[in-house]
Write an enzyme that holds these catalytic residues in place. Structure first.
Site, PDB file in Angstrom:
ATOM      1  N   ALA A 152       0.713  -1.104  -0.265  1.00 14.66           N
ATOM      2  CA  ALA A 152      -0.222   0.290   0.393  1.00 14.66           C
ATOM      3  C   ALA A 152       0.877   1.270  -0.084  1.00 14.66           C
ATOM      4  O   ALA A 152       1.994   0.994   0.356  1.00 14.66           O
ATOM      5  CB  ALA A 152      -0.955  -0.302   1.065  1.00 14.66           C
ATOM      6  N   PRO A 153       0.111   2.343  -0.215  1.00 12.85           N
ATOM      7  CA  PRO A 153       1.849   3.992  -0.414  1.00 12.85           C
ATOM      8  C   PRO A 153       0.842   4.536   0.920  1.00 12.85           C
ATOM      9  O   PRO A 153       0.431   4.003   1.198  1.00 12.85           O
ATOM     10  CB  PRO A 153       0.076   4.295  -1.568  1.00 12.85           C
ATOM     11  CG  PRO A 153      -0.770   4.138  -1.588  1.00 12.85           C
ATOM     12  CD  PRO A 153      -1.323   2.188  -1.701  1.00 12.85           C
ATOM     13  N   TRP A 154       1.432   5.680   1.051  1.00 18.64           N
ATOM     14  CA  TRP A 154       1.412   6.501   2.134  1.00 18.64           C
ATOM     15  C   TRP A 154       0.394   7.735   1.357  1.00 18.64           C
ATOM     16  O   TRP A 154       0.713   8.328   2.974  1.00 18.64           O
ATOM     17  CB  TRP A 154       3.434   7.445   2.420  1.00 18.64           C
ATOM     18  CG  TRP A 154       3.726   7.454   1.284  1.00 18.64           C
ATOM     19  CD1 TRP A 154       4.852   7.208   0.753  1.00 18.64           C
ATOM     20  CD2 TRP A 154       3.430   8.432   0.548  1.00 18.64           C
ATOM     21  NE1 TRP A 154       5.733   8.301  -0.397  1.00 18.64           N
ATOM     22  CE2 TRP A 154       4.722   8.929  -0.567  1.00 18.64           C
ATOM     23  CE3 TRP A 154       2.251   9.981   0.092  1.00 18.64           C
ATOM     24  CZ2 TRP A 154       5.127   9.727  -1.542  1.00 18.64           C
ATOM     25  CZ3 TRP A 154       2.780  10.727  -0.557  1.00 18.64           C
ATOM     26  CH2 TRP A 154       3.855  11.006  -1.390  1.00 18.64           C
ATOM     27  N   LYS A 178       1.717  -5.068   2.917  1.00 20.50           N
ATOM     28  CA  LYS A 178       2.396  -3.884   3.642  1.00 20.50           C
ATOM     29  C   LYS A 178       2.618  -2.517   3.796  1.00 20.50           C
ATOM     30  O   LYS A 178       2.511  -1.993   2.115  1.00 20.50           O
ATOM     31  CB  LYS A 178       4.140  -4.228   3.005  1.00 20.50           C
ATOM     32  CG  LYS A 178       5.450  -3.516   3.828  1.00 20.50           C
ATOM     33  CD  LYS A 178       6.595  -3.762   2.929  1.00 20.50           C
ATOM     34  CE  LYS A 178       6.804  -2.440   1.876  1.00 20.50           C
ATOM     35  NZ  LYS A 178       7.075  -1.031   2.178  1.00 20.50           N
ATOM     36  N   PRO A 179       2.657  -1.934   4.707  1.00 22.53           N
ATOM     37  CA  PRO A 179       2.002  -0.569   4.257  1.00 22.53           C
ATOM     38  C   PRO A 179       3.391   0.612   3.688  1.00 22.53           C
ATOM     39  O   PRO A 179       4.529  -0.578   4.399  1.00 22.53           O
ATOM     40  CB  PRO A 179       1.900   0.381   6.099  1.00 22.53           C
ATOM     41  CG  PRO A 179       2.613  -0.690   6.787  1.00 22.53           C
ATOM     42  CD  PRO A 179       2.433  -1.904   5.840  1.00 22.53           C
ATOM     43  N   SER A 230       3.820   3.862  -7.291  1.00 30.11           N
ATOM     44  CA  SER A 230       5.255   4.461  -8.663  1.00 30.11           C
ATOM     45  C   SER A 230       4.896   3.800  -9.435  1.00 30.11           C
ATOM     46  O   SER A 230       4.884   2.967  -9.275  1.00 30.11           O
ATOM     47  CB  SER A 230       6.387   5.241  -7.804  1.00 30.11           C
ATOM     48  OG  SER A 230       7.067   4.128  -7.815  1.00 30.11           O
ATOM     49  N   GLU A 251      -1.550  -0.589  -9.673  1.00 32.32           N
ATOM     50  CA  GLU A 251      -2.813   0.711  -9.394  1.00 32.32           C
ATOM     51  C   GLU A 251      -1.616   1.898  -9.375  1.00 32.32           C
ATOM     52  O   GLU A 251      -0.863   1.849  -8.549  1.00 32.32           O
ATOM     53  CB  GLU A 251      -3.417   0.827  -8.128  1.00 32.32           C
ATOM     54  CG  GLU A 251      -4.618   2.213  -9.078  1.00 32.32           C
ATOM     55  CD  GLU A 251      -4.171   3.605  -8.542  1.00 32.32           C
ATOM     56  OE1 GLU A 251      -3.421   4.228  -8.914  1.00 32.32           O
ATOM     57  OE2 GLU A 251      -5.243   3.696  -7.085  1.00 32.32           O
ATOM     58  N   CYS A 285      -3.477  10.110  -6.714  1.00 33.52           N
ATOM     59  CA  CYS A 285      -3.543   9.622  -8.352  1.00 33.52           C
ATOM     60  C   CYS A 285      -4.052  10.553  -9.381  1.00 33.52           C
ATOM     61  O   CYS A 285      -3.878  10.560 -10.584  1.00 33.52           O
ATOM     62  CB  CYS A 285      -2.714   8.193  -8.695  1.00 33.52           C
ATOM     63  SG  CYS A 285      -4.260   7.100  -7.739  1.00 33.52           S
ATOM     64  N   GLU A 381       4.432  13.575 -13.108  1.00 34.05           N
ATOM     65  CA  GLU A 381       3.451  13.176 -12.913  1.00 34.05           C
ATOM     66  C   GLU A 381       4.138  13.761 -11.461  1.00 34.05           C
ATOM     67  O   GLU A 381       5.565  13.893 -10.474  1.00 34.05           O
ATOM     68  CB  GLU A 381       3.575  11.749 -11.708  1.00 34.05           C
ATOM     69  CG  GLU A 381       2.070  11.675 -11.211  1.00 34.05           C
ATOM     70  CD  GLU A 381       1.175  10.251 -10.485  1.00 34.05           C
ATOM     71  OE1 GLU A 381       2.434   9.256  -9.857  1.00 34.05           O
ATOM     72  OE2 GLU A 381       0.578   9.652  -9.435  1.00 34.05           O
TER      73      GLU A 381
HETATM   74  N1  LIG Z   1      -8.736   9.691  -4.768  1.00 38.75           N
HETATM   75  C1  LIG Z   1      -8.203   9.040  -4.368  1.00 38.75           C
HETATM   76  C2  LIG Z   1      -7.232   7.997  -5.127  1.00 38.75           C
HETATM   77  C3  LIG Z   1      -6.790   6.381  -5.158  1.00 38.75           C
HETATM   78  C4  LIG Z   1      -5.168   7.250  -5.517  1.00 38.75           C
HETATM   79  O1  LIG Z   1      -4.409   8.241  -5.107  1.00 38.75           O
END
Ligand SMILES: NCCCC=O
Length: 479
Positions: A152-154, A178-179, A230, A251, A285, A381
C-alpha cells in the site's frame, strides 16, 4: 530531553512481533518533521513467517461461506466506525492530514467500501451452467486465488489498505499487507482491530521498505501481488512477479487532464478544480493537476484559479481552515520543489511556488501557466499541490494534448455541451472520465487505469473479481 518513541510491530499469525533481527526504522510526522515511533524493518524471516501464517489460514478462510465472510467484514466496518476518532488521529499523525477532513472525507468512504465488499462476497458471477457439448454439463467455479501479497502507498494509507484487503478477504483470500515505511501506524492499528474479528493468519501486516516489498512479491507462497505506488515500483513488482508468473494488480501514477471548454461555468470550474487539485496536497493519483483550457477563456480562467489557490490554506492538522497538510516526506518535498525550480523560461508561476513554514514539509498551493506539451512538468507526475494550465484551440487539439502522456488513470471534461462531453468521454484514453466534476469516487464503480497507470481495478465488482480465479468443471452425463 529525549522522548520515548512508540514501538510499532508487525502483525503475523494473530500476534504482534518485532522484526526477527530487531531492525527498525523511525517514523516521522510530516507536519512536524519529528520522529514519533519506530517500525520493524522486516527481512526475509519476517516475510517467511507472514506468508506461512497466511498460507496456513487459507483453507479454512477459503471454505468459510460467503455469508460468514460477509459477517466478518461487516463487523470490521462497524469496529472501524466505532474507533473512528482513534483511526483518524493515527492517520493524521502518519501523514499530517487535517483531522476534520480525514474524519469527514476518508473514514466514511472507507467504512462504506468495506461494507460494499462484504456484499460482493455473496455475489459470485459466472456464465450459466449448461450442456455446451452433447452429453456433458459445464459449470464455472469462482474461487479465491490464494495468499495475496499487497503493498500500500503513503498518500491514503488507511483507505488504500482497505481497497486492497477488503476485496481480497471478501473473495476468500488471505493477505500479507505491507504499508509504506513512512506511514505504517494506521495499518498497525487496523490490524489490532481486525485481529479481534478475523481468524489468526487471515490478515497479516509486515512493515518495511522496498526490499521487504520485493521479498514479499518474489516469495513463492502468494498467488497474487497487488501494489499501489509509483510507476517505477509497479514495473519492479511486475518484473519480480514474472519470475513465477504471479498474477499482478497495479495501480500506479496519474497525470489527469482537466479539459475546460469555453462554455463551462468558469467560476465553478475554477473553484472545484482547485479543490480537486490541492486536496491531500495533490498527493492523489487522480488529482486535477493538468488543466487544458480553451484559448478564449484562458486568462479569465487562470485568474480565477490563481485566486482560488491564493485562498486555499495548508497547515497543521488541527487547524480547521486548512484544505491540506504537508507533503509526506522530505524527498517528496524536494521532488515537488524541483519541478518548480526547473520550470522553463516560458512558464509563469501564477500562485504559490514555494515551501511554507519552517517545520514539516508544507508546500503552497501552486498554479503554473504558459506551459508547452513536452515540458517536464506536463509529462511527469508531480504528486504535489501544483496545477498546470495550458491553452488549446479546438476539441481535436484538447484531445491530442490530453492523451499525449504516458499515464491513463483519470480525466475530466467541463462543458455544457452534452454531445461534446460524450465525444470526449469516448475518446479520452483514461480509466475514468468525470463530466463537470473531478475526483469523487463510489465503491460500486471501478478505479484503475491503462498504459503506465497500470492494470486491474480497485473498488467495484470488477475489483472483487480481480481477486478471484475461474475454474471450468465439465462432467459427463453418462457417469
Ligand atoms: N482519490 C483516491 C485516489 C487513490 C489513489 O491515489
Amino acid at each position: 530531553m529525549t522522548t520515548e518513541l512508540r514501538r510499532l510491530r508487525n502483525y503475523i499469525g494473530g500476534e504482534f512481533k518485532d522484526a526477527a533481527d530487531g531492525r527498525t526504522t523511525e517514523v516521522v510526522n510530516p507536519a512536524t518533521g519529528e520522529a514519533y515511533a519506530t517500525a520493524p524493518l522486516s527481512g526475509q524471516a519476517d516475510v517467511d513467517a507472514a506468508m506461512a501464517a497466511a498460507a496456513a489460514a487459507f483453507p479454512a478462510w477459503r471454505d468459510a461461506t460467503p455469508s460468514e465472510r460477509q459477517k466478518a467484514l461487516l463487523k470490521i466496518a462497524d469496529a472501524f466506525e466505532a474507533r473512528a476518532e482513534e483511526l483518524v488521529a493515527t492517520e493524521s499523525e502518519n501523514t499530517g492530514k487535517p483531522l476534520g477532513l480525514t474524519a469527514s472525507e476518508e473514514l466514511p468512504p472507507m467504512v462504506d467500501q468495506i461494507r460494499f465488499f462484504a456484499g460482493a462476497a455473496r455475489l459470485l458471477e459466472g456464465r450459466s451452467a449448461g450442456e455446451y457439448m452433447e452429453g456433458m454439463t459445464s459449470i464455472v467455479r469462482r474461487e479465491p486465488v490464494g495468499v495475496c501479497a499487497q503493498v500500500a502507498p503513503w498518500n491514503y494509507p488507511m483507505m488504500m489498505a482497505v481497497w486492497k484487503f477488503a476485496p481480497a478477504l471478501a473473495a476468500g483470500n488471505t493477505v500479507v499487507l505491507k504499508p509504506s515505511d513512512t506511514t505504517p501506524a494506521s495499518t498497525i492499528l487496523m490490524a489490532e482491530i481486525i485481529g479481534e474479528i478475523l481468524p489468526k493468519g487471515v490478515f497479516n501486516v509486515v512493515c518495511g521498505d522496498r526490499d521487504t516489498g520485493r521479498a514479499m512479491v518474489e516469495h513463492s507462497t502468494p498467488a497474487m501481488a497487488s501494489i499501489t505506488g509509483s510507476v517505477r515500483a509497479g514495473m519492479q513488482v511486475a518484473e519480480s512477479a514474472s519470475k513465477d508468473v504471479k498474477r499482478v494488480h497495479l495501480e500506479l501514477g496519474g497525470k489527469a487532464p482537466v479539459v475546460v471548454f469555453e462554455d463551462a461555468d468558469i467560476a465553478k470550474a475554477a473553484e472545484d478544480i482547485a479543490v480537486a487539485g490541492f486536496f491531500n496536497a495533490g498527493q492523489d493519483c487522480t488529482a486535477a493537476c493538468r488543466v487544458l483550457v480553451h484559448e478564449s477563456i484562458h486568462d479569465e480562467f487562470v485568474a480565477a484559479l490563481a485566486k482560488n489557490a491564493a485562498d486555499t490554506k495548508t497547515g497543521q492538522p488541527d487547524d480547521e481552515d486548512v484544505l491540506y497538510g504537508p507533503l509526506n516526506n522530505p524527498n517528496q518535498l524536494k521532488q515537488v520543489a524541483g519541478f518548480i525550480e526547473r520550470l522553463p523560461a516560458h512558464a509563469k508561476v501564477e500562485a504559490g511556488g514555494h515551501q511554507v513554514g519552517e517545520k514539516g514539509y508544507f508546500y503552497a498551493p501552486t498554479v503554473v501557466s504558459g506551459l508547452k506539451q513536452d515540458d517536464e512538468i506536463i509529462q511527469n507526475e508531480v504528486f504535489g499541490p501544483v496545477i498546470t494550465v495550458q491553452s488549446f484551440t479546438d476539441e481535436d487539439q484538447a484531445l491530442a494534448y490530453a492523451n499525449d502522456v504516458e499515464f491513463a488513470l483519470a480525466s475530466s471534461v467541463w462543458t455544457k455541451d452534452h454531445g461534446r462531453a460524450m465525444r470526449m468521454s469516448k475518446n479520452l484514453d483514461f480509466g475514468c472520465v468525470w463530466i463537470n466534476t473531478h475526483i469523487p469516487l463510489v465503491a460500486e464503480m471501478p478505479h484503475g487505469g491503462y498504459k503506465k497507470s497500470g492494470y486491474g481495478k480497485d473498488l467495484s465488482a470488477y475489483g472483487f473479481e480481480d481477486y478471484t480465479r475461474i475454474k471450468h468443471v465439465m462432467t459427463s452425463l453418462d457417469s
